[in-house]
Scaffold this motif. Structure first.
Motif, PDB file in Angstrom:
ATOM      1  N   LEU A 114     -10.513   3.540   0.488  1.00 46.10           N
ATOM      2  CA  LEU A 114      -9.843   2.252   0.303  1.00 46.10           C
ATOM      3  C   LEU A 114     -10.873   1.136   0.198  1.00 46.10           C
ATOM      4  O   LEU A 114     -11.941   1.202   0.815  1.00 46.10           O
ATOM      5  CB  LEU A 114      -8.907   1.970   1.487  1.00 46.10           C
ATOM      6  CG  LEU A 114      -7.810   2.999   1.753  1.00 46.10           C
ATOM      7  CD1 LEU A 114      -7.105   2.687   3.067  1.00 46.10           C
ATOM      8  CD2 LEU A 114      -6.817   3.036   0.610  1.00 46.10           C
ATOM      9  N   SER A 115     -10.538   0.098  -0.546  1.00 46.54           N
ATOM     10  CA  SER A 115     -11.409  -1.081  -0.606  1.00 46.54           C
ATOM     11  C   SER A 115     -11.358  -1.810   0.736  1.00 46.54           C
ATOM     12  O   SER A 115     -10.489  -1.541   1.572  1.00 46.54           O
ATOM     13  CB  SER A 115     -10.935  -2.015  -1.724  1.00 46.54           C
ATOM     14  OG  SER A 115      -9.711  -2.644  -1.348  1.00 46.54           O
ATOM     15  N   ARG A 145      -5.498  -4.566   5.008  1.00 50.03           N
ATOM     16  CA  ARG A 145      -4.033  -4.506   4.960  1.00 50.03           C
ATOM     17  C   ARG A 145      -3.504  -3.341   5.787  1.00 50.03           C
ATOM     18  O   ARG A 145      -2.439  -3.447   6.395  1.00 50.03           O
ATOM     19  CB  ARG A 145      -3.540  -4.453   3.517  1.00 50.03           C
ATOM     20  CG  ARG A 145      -3.679  -5.827   2.853  1.00 50.03           C
ATOM     21  CD  ARG A 145      -3.056  -5.855   1.483  1.00 50.03           C
ATOM     22  NE  ARG A 145      -3.972  -5.258   0.524  1.00 50.03           N
ATOM     23  CZ  ARG A 145      -3.611  -4.690  -0.618  1.00 50.03           C
ATOM     24  NH1 ARG A 145      -2.348  -4.623  -0.959  1.00 50.03           N
ATOM     25  NH2 ARG A 145      -4.515  -4.204  -1.426  1.00 50.03           N
ATOM     26  N   LEU A 148       0.806  -1.220   0.000  1.00 48.62           N
ATOM     27  CA  LEU A 148       0.000   0.000   0.000  1.00 48.62           C
ATOM     28  C   LEU A 148       0.841   1.272   0.000  1.00 48.62           C
ATOM     29  O   LEU A 148       0.363   2.332   0.404  1.00 48.62           O
ATOM     30  CB  LEU A 148      -0.967   0.011   1.192  1.00 48.62           C
ATOM     31  CG  LEU A 148      -2.095  -1.017   1.122  1.00 48.62           C
ATOM     32  CD1 LEU A 148      -2.922  -0.985   2.392  1.00 48.62           C
ATOM     33  CD2 LEU A 148      -2.971  -0.790  -0.094  1.00 48.62           C
ATOM     34  N   GLU A 190      -8.009  -3.413   1.131  1.00 47.55           N
ATOM     35  CA  GLU A 190      -6.968  -2.423   1.448  1.00 47.55           C
ATOM     36  C   GLU A 190      -7.079  -1.975   2.907  1.00 47.55           C
ATOM     37  O   GLU A 190      -6.063  -1.826   3.588  1.00 47.55           O
ATOM     38  CB  GLU A 190      -7.079  -1.225   0.506  1.00 47.55           C
ATOM     39  CG  GLU A 190      -6.646  -1.538  -0.914  1.00 47.55           C
ATOM     40  CD  GLU A 190      -6.965  -0.428  -1.895  1.00 47.55           C
ATOM     41  OE1 GLU A 190      -6.199  -0.272  -2.863  1.00 47.55           O
ATOM     42  OE2 GLU A 190      -7.970   0.299  -1.704  1.00 47.55           O
ATOM     43  N   GLN A 191      -8.296  -1.795   3.387  1.00 50.76           N
ATOM     44  CA  GLN A 191      -8.480  -1.434   4.799  1.00 50.76           C
ATOM     45  C   GLN A 191      -7.929  -2.534   5.700  1.00 50.76           C
ATOM     46  O   GLN A 191      -7.289  -2.255   6.715  1.00 50.76           O
ATOM     47  CB  GLN A 191      -9.956  -1.198   5.107  1.00 50.76           C
ATOM     48  CG  GLN A 191     -10.517   0.061   4.479  1.00 50.76           C
ATOM     49  CD  GLN A 191     -11.979   0.236   4.795  1.00 50.76           C
ATOM     50  OE1 GLN A 191     -12.408   0.038   5.936  1.00 50.76           O
ATOM     51  NE2 GLN A 191     -12.765   0.607   3.800  1.00 50.76           N
ATOM     52  N   ARG A 195      -0.881   4.238  -1.412  1.00 47.53           N
ATOM     53  CA  ARG A 195      -2.155   4.651  -0.803  1.00 47.53           C
ATOM     54  C   ARG A 195      -1.953   5.311   0.559  1.00 47.53           C
ATOM     55  O   ARG A 195      -2.892   5.404   1.351  1.00 47.53           O
ATOM     56  CB  ARG A 195      -3.078   3.446  -0.652  1.00 47.53           C
ATOM     57  CG  ARG A 195      -3.313   2.661  -1.925  1.00 47.53           C
ATOM     58  CD  ARG A 195      -4.237   3.349  -2.884  1.00 47.53           C
ATOM     59  NE  ARG A 195      -5.584   2.864  -2.681  1.00 47.53           N
ATOM     60  CZ  ARG A 195      -6.659   3.456  -3.177  1.00 47.53           C
ATOM     61  NH1 ARG A 195      -6.549   4.548  -3.877  1.00 47.53           N
ATOM     62  NH2 ARG A 195      -7.839   2.954  -2.963  1.00 47.53           N
TER      63      ARG A 195
END
Length: 148
Positions: free
Chosen positions: A136-137, A143, A125, A140-141, A128
């Motif tokens: 964030l998807s 991670r 990430l 992603e959240q 990001r």
């Protein structure tokens, strides 16, 4: 080992864990599987010292969690245990970088932002860092929570 735990009171009391023993060696990956309500999350809570068993004990790297008071247990968790809950508990008004740096800053660790950047890069990430959780998807959240 030999963990027993009941939750609730009176007629609502449920024996959730009964005689559970588990050994996980350093570097070993273990998955807990079972139907909903079978005690998986409760066992993890006991293993992390967030729930005290009625009987039995948890030993992590020669530390018996039962011998620690709540403050020592919180310090031990902060140093030795990482937890990513199903709800990621990211602060919505903070960027990914700030969310990861926050516990380091609260612990007065030097170089919190640099460490947070490195951990986010380690989970893919790095691009990001300055995005907020809502940008964030779900993956992603998750991670970000792992990096934290």
């Amino acid at each position: 080992s030999d963990i027993d735990l009941s939750l609730g009171r009176g007629a609502a009391r449920v024996h959730v864990l009964r005689g559970i023993s588990l050994t996980v060696d350093r570097g070993e990956a273990v998955g807990l599987v079972g139907p909903s309500g079978s005690g998986k999350s409760t066992l993890l809570m006991v293993m992390a010292g967030l729930e005290r068993p009625d009987s039995g004990g948890v030993v992590i790297e020669d530390t018996d969690l039962a011998r620690l008071d709540e403050d020592a247990l919180a310090r031990f968790r902060g140093r030795r245990i990482g937890i990513v809950f199903q709800a990621f508990h990211l602060v919505p008004t903070m960027t990914a970088l700030e969310n990861v740096a926050l516990p380091l800053e609260l612990a007065d660790r030097p170089g919190a932002l640099e460490r947070a950047r490195a951990e986010l890069e380690a989970v893919g990430l790095g691009h990001r860092l300055h995005h907020y959780p809502a940008q964030l998807s779900g993956g992603e959240q998750q991670r970000v929570a792992i990096a934290r």
